[in-house]
Design an enzyme around this catalytic site. Structure first.
Site, PDB file in Angstrom:
ATOM      1  N   ASN A  11     -18.971 -17.656 -13.955  1.00 19.21           N
ATOM      2  CA  ASN A  11     -18.164 -16.745 -13.417  1.00 19.21           C
ATOM      3  C   ASN A  11     -16.542 -17.125 -13.678  1.00 19.21           C
ATOM      4  O   ASN A  11     -16.110 -17.976 -13.174  1.00 19.21           O
ATOM      5  CB  ASN A  11     -18.143 -16.777 -11.816  1.00 19.21           C
ATOM      6  CG  ASN A  11     -17.295 -15.867 -11.162  1.00 19.21           C
ATOM      7  OD1 ASN A  11     -16.387 -15.103 -11.729  1.00 19.21           O
ATOM      8  ND2 ASN A  11     -17.395 -15.702  -9.717  1.00 19.21           N
ATOM      9  N   ARG A  69     -20.374 -13.037 -14.959  1.00 18.73           N
ATOM     10  CA  ARG A  69     -20.025 -12.022 -14.012  1.00 18.73           C
ATOM     11  C   ARG A  69     -19.007 -11.412 -14.740  1.00 18.73           C
ATOM     12  O   ARG A  69     -18.052 -11.830 -15.254  1.00 18.73           O
ATOM     13  CB  ARG A  69     -19.349 -12.592 -12.660  1.00 18.73           C
ATOM     14  CG  ARG A  69     -18.674 -11.585 -11.770  1.00 18.73           C
ATOM     15  CD  ARG A  69     -17.870 -12.298 -10.787  1.00 18.73           C
ATOM     16  NE  ARG A  69     -17.509 -11.349  -9.804  1.00 18.73           N
ATOM     17  CZ  ARG A  69     -16.292 -11.443  -9.078  1.00 18.73           C
ATOM     18  NH1 ARG A  69     -15.659 -12.545  -9.222  1.00 18.73           N
ATOM     19  NH2 ARG A  69     -15.902 -10.521  -8.607  1.00 18.73           N
ATOM     20  N   HIS A  97     -17.698  -5.683  -5.680  1.00 15.62           N
ATOM     21  CA  HIS A  97     -18.505  -6.573  -4.940  1.00 15.62           C
ATOM     22  C   HIS A  97     -20.249  -6.108  -5.042  1.00 15.62           C
ATOM     23  O   HIS A  97     -20.901  -5.909  -4.326  1.00 15.62           O
ATOM     24  CB  HIS A  97     -18.498  -6.268  -3.458  1.00 15.62           C
ATOM     25  CG  HIS A  97     -17.257  -7.541  -2.967  1.00 15.62           C
ATOM     26  ND1 HIS A  97     -16.655  -6.981  -1.714  1.00 15.62           N
ATOM     27  CD2 HIS A  97     -16.813  -8.318  -3.471  1.00 15.62           C
ATOM     28  CE1 HIS A  97     -15.922  -7.822  -1.627  1.00 15.62           C
ATOM     29  NE2 HIS A  97     -15.907  -8.698  -2.488  1.00 15.62           N
ATOM     30  N   ARG A 101      -5.295  -8.933   1.750  1.00 19.11           N
ATOM     31  CA  ARG A 101      -4.937  -7.275   1.433  1.00 19.11           C
ATOM     32  C   ARG A 101      -4.952  -6.364   2.444  1.00 19.11           C
ATOM     33  O   ARG A 101      -5.784  -6.463   3.283  1.00 19.11           O
ATOM     34  CB  ARG A 101      -6.200  -6.972   0.309  1.00 19.11           C
ATOM     35  CG  ARG A 101      -5.993  -7.696  -1.081  1.00 19.11           C
ATOM     36  CD  ARG A 101      -7.236  -7.360  -1.936  1.00 19.11           C
ATOM     37  NE  ARG A 101      -8.098  -8.598  -2.386  1.00 19.11           N
ATOM     38  CZ  ARG A 101      -9.282  -8.538  -2.877  1.00 19.11           C
ATOM     39  NH1 ARG A 101      -9.989  -7.390  -2.984  1.00 19.11           N
ATOM     40  NH2 ARG A 101      -9.718  -9.693  -3.194  1.00 19.11           N
ATOM     41  N   GLU A 139     -24.821 -14.013  -5.393  1.00 22.79           N
ATOM     42  CA  GLU A 139     -24.326 -13.288  -6.590  1.00 22.79           C
ATOM     43  C   GLU A 139     -24.952 -13.859  -7.549  1.00 22.79           C
ATOM     44  O   GLU A 139     -25.090 -13.388  -8.632  1.00 22.79           O
ATOM     45  CB  GLU A 139     -22.862 -13.193  -6.587  1.00 22.79           C
ATOM     46  CG  GLU A 139     -22.469 -11.820  -5.640  1.00 22.79           C
ATOM     47  CD  GLU A 139     -20.782 -11.985  -5.341  1.00 22.79           C
ATOM     48  OE1 GLU A 139     -20.504 -12.930  -4.517  1.00 22.79           O
ATOM     49  OE2 GLU A 139     -20.078 -11.071  -5.725  1.00 22.79           O
TER      50      GLU A 139
END
Ligand code: ADP
Length: 402
Positions: free
Chosen positions: A11, A94, A183, A244, A387
């Protein structure tokens, strides 16, 4: 075993590289690590194998050097994961944005690389480091099957009424402005794992998956397919997050620019200085905000209220678009560990059939658990995400399980 395959999952971020070495089909993580501060004066690689830590500190000028160090760490005589790099059978990457080109993971070839390059325009921060990771891996570990696993792919099943914005169609046609959702690898993993745990079949199961980490998103899944998700054209839309804002009135952006802020300043504020951090003035980290709230800090208490209120609102709206909801799933750092947040979110949802067992929920951290009453019409579950494992499963399925 002869059929065992060892998969390296990468990743690659702009200044970091996370990796995990996973044995398939047993799904066992043999060891993992993180390279940080790539491009800085002092880089660092930290690897963990069976609880043993191993660290390399030196200047890591670029991603090529980072992967060279990863190979060195993986094969270290005393602290390594494999004896020889030739034991690695495949690599999974990823990749954040697959645009509307990929609805599932793919074996990487020149066409795939070109498609990822084409998506740079809509994912300028994420796709370039992902691509560098792929190219460097091809250079340093040639001949291995490599697979791209996209954050957006799972959400490609959304219908147009969920992915189109109410703006001139030309903006979609000319600039590809639409909801993509992110996601996806996490939502897909926990959805599949939930079915396994509940011994249910996707064909008769609907669920709502809440990935609540530093970034947060929520997805409505009908019969195994994402039909709507809270993140949009970028990961800024939807829930309020660590830093965020999540969804706001878009007119605020123009208003702030009229007040003298540049577009870049506004976006920086909404991406990096808002959310839990912006509202609490304390931290983007849920644990810090919870401690401050307990200490009586009003801003922190309000930040928590807003965070959970918005999740509740999304859950309610997803109940409205799904015929029925069988399972409500919590994952991500906050979803897995923050039992107080889970309780706050589920209180008041009784009329929707969510009967949480608050005693069972209390203290549950990172453990696959049912936290609703047995008689609850909607099963509420905590399912830790993984993940990296999902990426390894995809590599195994695409490259070896034909
Ligand atoms: P990322 O999106 O960066 O992968 P994570 O999924 O690791 O983030 O989630 C990070 C968030 O999880 C942080 O806000 C952190 O405070 C929260 N978290 C971790 N442990 C706990 C805990 N025990 N209680 C509440 N929140 C927690």
């Amino acid at each position: 075993m002869e059929n065992d395959k060892i998969i390296l999952v990468l990743n690659c971020g702009s200044s970091s590289l996370k990796y995990d070495v996973i044995k398939m089909p047993s799904r066992e993580s043999l060891g993992k690590g993180l390279v940080e501060r790539i491009g800085n004066e002092k880089g660092v690689l930290e690897q963990k194998v069976k609880g043993q830590k191993y660290k390399i500190e030196e200047r890591i000028e670029d991603h090529k050097k980072a992967l060279e160090l990863v190979i060195k760490a993986i094969t270290d005589k005393d602290n390594g994961i494999v004896k020889n790099i030739s034991e690695i059978n495949g690599i999974g990457h990823r990749v954040v944005h697959g645009g509307d080109k990929y609805a599932s993971s793919v074996l990487i070839d020149d066409t795939v690389i070109k498609a990822i390059e084409e998506c740079i325009e809509i994912a300028p921060l994420h796709n370039p480091p992902n691509l560098i990771g792929i190219k460097v891996a091809q250079e340093l570990m040639p001949g291995l099957p490599q697979v791209a696993v996209f954050d957006t792919a799972f959400h490609q099943t959304m219908p147009p009424h969920a992915f189109l914005y109410g703006i001139p169609r030309k903006m979609y046609e000319d600039y590809k402005i639409r909801r993509y959702g992110f996601h996806g690898t996490s939502h897909r993993y926990v959805a599949a794992r939930t079915l396994e745990l509940c011994k249910r079949d996707a064909s008769n199961t609907n669920m709502i998956t809440c990935h609540l980490g530093n970034g947060a998103s929520i997805t409505a899944i009908e019969k195994g397919k994402s039909i709507d998700t809270s993140m949009g054209f970028t990961p800024l839309e939807g829930l309020m997050m660590g830093t965020r804002s999540g969804s706001i009135d878009p007119a605020i952006i123009g208003y702030l620019m009229d007040k003298g802020m540049s577009a870049q300043e506004v976006m920086n504020t909404l991406n990096k200085k808002s959310g839990l951090l912006g509202l609490s003035g304390i931290s983007n980290d849920m644990r810090d905000v919870e401690v401050a709230a307990l200490d009586g800090n009003k801003d922190a208490q309000e930040a928590l209220d807003i965070f959970t209120y918005r999740i509740k609102r999304y859950i309610g709206s997803y109940f409205a678009i799904l015929d029925k909801v069988d399972v409500l799933v919590f994952t991500g750092g906050i979803g897995e560990n923050g039992w107080e947040a889970r309780e706050k979110i589920c209180r008041g949802l009784e009329n929707l059939g969510v009967l949480m067992n608050y005693e069972a929920n209390k203290g549950i951290r990172s453990k696959e658990t049912i936290v609703s009453h047995p008689y609850s019409p909607v099963t509420v579950m905590v399912v830790p995400t993984n993940e990296e494992l999902q990426i390894a499963i995809d590599v195994f399925d695409l490259a070896f399980a034909a």
